[in-house]
Write a protein that holds these residues in place. Sequence first.
Motif, PDB file in Angstrom:
ATOM      1  N   CYS C  44       0.848  -1.188   0.000  1.00 51.13           N
ATOM      2  CA  CYS C  44       0.000   0.000   0.000  1.00 51.13           C
ATOM      3  C   CYS C  44       0.889   1.246   0.000  1.00 51.13           C
ATOM      4  N   HIS C  46       0.473   3.993   1.252  1.00 52.13           N
ATOM      5  CA  HIS C  46       0.405   4.761   2.493  1.00 52.13           C
ATOM      6  C   HIS C  46       1.493   4.360   3.486  1.00 52.13           C
ATOM      7  N   ARG C  47       1.388   3.161   4.053  1.00 48.95           N
ATOM      8  CA  ARG C  47       2.371   2.723   5.025  1.00 48.95           C
ATOM      9  C   ARG C  47       2.873   1.307   4.738  1.00 48.95           C
ATOM     10  N   GLY C  48       2.803   0.910   3.465  1.00 47.77           N
ATOM     11  CA  GLY C  48       3.482  -0.305   3.035  1.00 47.77           C
ATOM     12  C   GLY C  48       2.800  -1.625   3.364  1.00 47.77           C
ATOM     13  N   MET C  49       1.570  -1.594   3.866  1.00 43.19           N
ATOM     14  CA  MET C  49       0.887  -2.847   4.209  1.00 43.19           C
ATOM     15  C   MET C  49       0.643  -3.677   2.950  1.00 43.19           C
ATOM     16  N   CYS C  63      -7.275  -1.371   1.773  1.00 43.23           N
ATOM     17  CA  CYS C  63      -6.138  -1.859   2.552  1.00 43.23           C
ATOM     18  C   CYS C  63      -6.615  -2.181   3.970  1.00 43.23           C
ATOM     19  N   TYR C  65      -4.993  -1.992   6.725  1.00 43.67           N
ATOM     20  CA  TYR C  65      -4.413  -1.233   7.836  1.00 43.67           C
ATOM     21  C   TYR C  65      -5.263   0.001   8.175  1.00 43.67           C
ATOM     22  N   HIS C  66      -5.423   0.908   7.202  1.00 43.78           N
ATOM     23  CA  HIS C  66      -6.210   2.115   7.485  1.00 43.78           C
ATOM     24  C   HIS C  66      -7.387   2.261   6.545  1.00 43.78           C
ATOM     25  N   GLY C  67      -7.650   1.226   5.768  1.00 42.05           N
ATOM     26  CA  GLY C  67      -8.859   1.207   4.949  1.00 42.05           C
ATOM     27  C   GLY C  67      -8.828   2.063   3.697  1.00 42.05           C
ATOM     28  N   TRP C  68      -7.652   2.549   3.276  1.00 39.59           N
ATOM     29  CA  TRP C  68      -7.627   3.327   2.033  1.00 39.59           C
ATOM     30  C   TRP C  68      -8.157   2.455   0.898  1.00 39.59           C
TER      31      TRP C  68
END
Lengths: 278, 218, 203
Positions: C44, C46-49, C63, C65-68
């Motif tokens: 992702c 955003h933060r690589g998830m 995603c 992690y934070h749902g993007w």
Amino acid sequence: MSRDHAVNDWYPVADTVRPGARATRLLDTDLQVAWDGAAAAVTDAAGTAHPVQIRYGHVWTCLGAAPRALFEISEAEEPGRRLVPCGRVRVRCSPLRAVENFLDIAHFPFVHKGILGAEPQTEVFPYAVKIREEVDEVWATQVRFHQPQAAKSAGGATEIRYEYRVPHPMAAVLYKTCPPRPEAWDVIAIFVQPVSETECIAWPWMALYDDESSHAEMVQFQQEIFVQDRSILENQLPVRLPLDPRMEIPTRADLTSIAYRRWLKRRGATYGAMTEAQ
Amino acid sequence: MTFTLYNDVLDAECYKVRLLAALLGLSPRIAAVEAHPGAGHRAADFLALNPAGTLPVAAAGDLVLSGAPAILVWMAAAHDVTDRWYPRDPGPMAQVQAWLETASALAATAGALRREALLEHPAPSGAAQSAEALLRRMELHLLLQGMGGRGWLVGTHPTVADIACFADVALAPDAGIALDPYPALHAWTLRLRALPDFLEMPGIAPLHALVDPLTGHR
Amino acid sequence: MTPCPVALSRDLPPGGVKRVFARGRELALWRGASGQVAAWDNRCPHRGMRLSHGFVRGDRLACLYHGWQYGTDGTCAHIPAHPELCPPATIRATGCDAAEAGGVIWVAPEGYAAPPELPRGLVALRSLTFRCDAARLARICGLEAAPVLYLPDHPSLVILPNPLPGGQVEAHVLTAPLPAADRVAAVHLTEALRRAAEAEETA
Ligand code: FES
Ligand SMILES: [Fe+2]
């Protein structure tokens, strides 16, 4: 990256819940840790003894020649608080990723659904972040989030207020609305033992006002939450935390993480990080 | 009739009991046992209840049961009026029994690897190979079940066998065991996670895909 | 270069997401509600998830992690932490070309490449992973390594090998239309092939 900066910090290598000995690793160095209930000893494979201090329910050690002072959590001494070491959880991730995750609230509705967050209340409201130069710590304040079950002691959904503090590259402290005592903060910390740049052991610890819950309930509440995070942490790529701002895309909700990364870079705390895009 | 479940949130065996209870609409009283770091399962009061010092334990009046297989069978037999979760026909009943044994083998291999990965309790040597052999066997079985129009380990309705095997399969990634090579097994875990009243545990994320983002409800 | 066979279409139903590998590139392969398949780098922005842990809502991959949420063209369409924000077009998942043909999903890790011609009417049987490399898989079938293996001893079986990291190979197996009993026999045959290939590996 180099561990030159990291060796002069203190790290947890055992809890003080039960006496015992354990073999472990810290910053790629094999260690033997013994805790007999009163005193602790830490030695490496060459038989060298390393300094020890017992703080916040854990045995801490430092491998370097010039240890920096261990940070203070004054709430640990406050009468009436229950001190809760929550054991250890091993994670295959950078120790810095583990701390950054602890500072993050936007993931609550997805990773801690039904406990620390839930759709559709996903919005992260503006909050304040700064590096407090006088103490050289990262602070985030005025953080608030809607939570279905913020703590073991919270009866139901509430808007919870938070402050976050990073006093050490591999430790973070969270101050959070205390449901039974609105005038006080609950304290929840994560102490991270860096095994290597890509593996760590997290030692969550809490200092709470809670007259209702059993000790086991409080420990298990925290363990449940941290192990939910673990599944995320083991799946972030790259494994080491990227400090180059071009490598990942933050938003306003990530101000704490942005400040944390800058703070790490500026103090040269790059063990567990990557500094250039690769 | 309700019961008390002596529970550790990180323990896959306890999760099996919580999961079936949720699916059956039961709400046991949960007694938290701090297995880690406090060794609460070795404390005198717990050993008086279960001298083996193992979790989970279910207590209903004078009846005290230990171990997930026994508790699962008891819950289904006592509380499922449809008799589907624990079938009474001899063939399926014996098949369920066989899969309960597989579940124990999974716990001793994949489950042990997970405890090692999380809590540093050493797993027996050869656990990874044995876990892979078990996962391959389940994959083959579920593939053939699917070709016969059956979506579950035994027949066309989930049984205690599915619950008993599900936990360590779904938690295998926590032990570093990827489920990518097992498409039939993966599909089966998704079917189970989509059951109404499914209960997650740390390491097994809820199926957010089923949630209406506007209301937050399934 | 031929594209890589990464999954059987039937193992990726609408709403499905899984991790696949195409010549060493780790990808999140997913299918939206309307049936379209996409293959993105498994990270992702955003933060690589890993996006393969995400979930599908309609025609977007979210995603975990934070749902993007990302639309099928890879652009970020929604950031739950800022529900009112229209995400800048620069936030996007990077992907590679994915195509479906003959009941198989093919991915070209670089550029674009047409899937190989396969006989018409083949039916998906299963995918399974071998703890050996593609060369040994071909040899156990009595063949040289090739993008499509037509088994000389079992003319109704076709194997599409896809090498995986760590010296393993996954085999996507197709068959001619067969009666149910023969399909079951074909499944057992694939198990026997794997036993033989892996026995040779340890020998
Ligand atoms: S890492 Fe994917 S949404 Fe944050
Ligand atoms: Fe979290």
